[in-house]
Design an enzyme around this catalytic site. Structure first.
Site, mmCIF file in Angstrom:
data_model
loop_
_atom_site.group_PDB
_atom_site.id
_atom_site.type_symbol
_atom_site.label_atom_id
_atom_site.label_comp_id
_atom_site.label_asym_id
_atom_site.label_seq_id
_atom_site.Cartn_x
_atom_site.Cartn_y
_atom_site.Cartn_z
ATOM 1 C CB VAL A 1 42.922 41.422 44.281
ATOM 2 C CG1 VAL A 1 42.115 40.144 44.537
ATOM 3 C CG2 VAL A 1 44.313 41.318 44.889
ATOM 4 C CB CYS A 2 38.773 40.953 42.237
ATOM 5 S SG CYS A 2 37.042 40.581 41.933
ATOM 6 C CB THR A 3 36.680 44.320 39.330
ATOM 7 O OG1 THR A 3 36.287 44.601 40.674
ATOM 8 C CG2 THR A 3 35.838 43.187 38.757
ATOM 9 C CB THR B 1 39.500 40.901 35.972
ATOM 10 O OG1 THR B 1 38.788 41.602 36.981
ATOM 11 C CG2 THR B 1 38.545 40.460 34.872
ATOM 12 C CB SER C 1 41.287 35.504 38.738
ATOM 13 O OG SER C 1 41.844 34.492 39.538
#
Length: 196
Positions: free
Chosen positions: A105-107, A125, A157
Site C-alpha cells: 500500500v502506498c510507498t 504508489t 496507491s
C-alpha cells in the site's frame, strides 16, 4: 480456503495503510468465519511507533515469523529507511517465496521494488512518490489508479486505496459475495466529496 495474512510493520508506517486492509481481512472472518488469521510482524517484536503517533504491537520478529499466504507492506515515511534496510529486504524476499500474494500500500511499493519484486511488472504508489518509483526504470508505473493486480504481486496507491486493494483480493480469494458482504459489514461506500 483459509488464509494467513502478515502485516509487516516498521517505525513510521502510515496507520491507515495497514489498518484499512487489517479491517478488510479480519472482517472477512465476520462474514466467513475461520477464513483469515492475521498477525503483525516487524524486524523486532514489540512496540512500533507509526507515522501519526499511533503505537501498535508487532507480535512476531523477522526471525520468529511464520509463513503467510498474504504479505502486506504498508507505506509511510518509514519506507525511506526500510527500502535500504538489508534485514527488511531479506525478510520480504524470503516471505514472498512462500506466499500466494505479496501486496503493498502506498510507498510500500518502494520496499517491494528494492527487494527486486517489481521487475518487469506494472505498479503504483502514492501520487507524491510516483517519480520516486519510476526513477529506477525497472517497472511500468501507473498513475491515477487505485491498485494494480499483476496476479500474485499487487500494489495500491496511497493510504485509503489499500482498502480497495484488500477488498479486491478478498473477492479474488473468497468470491464476490464474501467481498460484497465484507464491504457492507464495514459500511465502506466511497462517494464523491461533498465539500465546496
Amino acid at each position: 480456503m483459509a488464509k494467513s495474512v502478515a502485516f509487516v510493520l516498521f517505525d513510521g508506517a502510515e496507520e491507515l495503510d495497514f489498518v484499512g486492509p487489517w479491517e478488510v481481512f479480519t472482517m472477512v472472518n465476520a462474514v466467513a468465519p475461520g477464513e483469515v488469521t492475521a498477525f503483525t510482524v516487524a524486524e523486532n517484536a514489540g512496540v512500533i511507533a507509526c507515522a501519526k503517533g499511533l503505537k501498535v504491537m508487532a507480535e512476531h520478529s523477522f526471525e520468529t515469523c511464520p509463513a503467510a499466504d498474504i504479505i502486506l507492506i504498508p507505506g509511510g515515511r518509514g519506507t525511506r529507511t526500510e527500502r535500504n534496510n538489508p534485514a527488511m529486504l531479506e525478510f520480504v524476499t524470503r516471505m514472498d517465496r512462500a506466499a500466494e500474494f505479496t501486496t503493498s500500500v502506498c510507498t510500500g511499493s518502494l520496499v517491494l521494488q528494492s527487494a527486486g519484486l517489481l521487475k518487469g511488472l506494472r505498479a503504483t504508489t502514492h501520487w507524491g512518490s510516483i517519480e520516486l518509483l519510476r526513477r529506477p526504470g525497472d517497472c511500468e508505473v501507473l498513475e491515477d489508479t487505485r491498485f494494480v493486480d499483476n496476479g500474485r504481486i499487487i500494489t495500491s496507491s496511497g493510504v485509503s486505496a489499500g482498502i480497495d486493494m484488500a477488498l479486491h483480493l478478498a473477492g479474488r480469494i473468497w468470491g464476490a459475495k464474501v467481498a460484497m458482504d465484507t464491504q457492507k459489514a464495514m459500511e465502506y461506500y466511497p462517494e464523491p466529496p461533498t465539500w465546496e
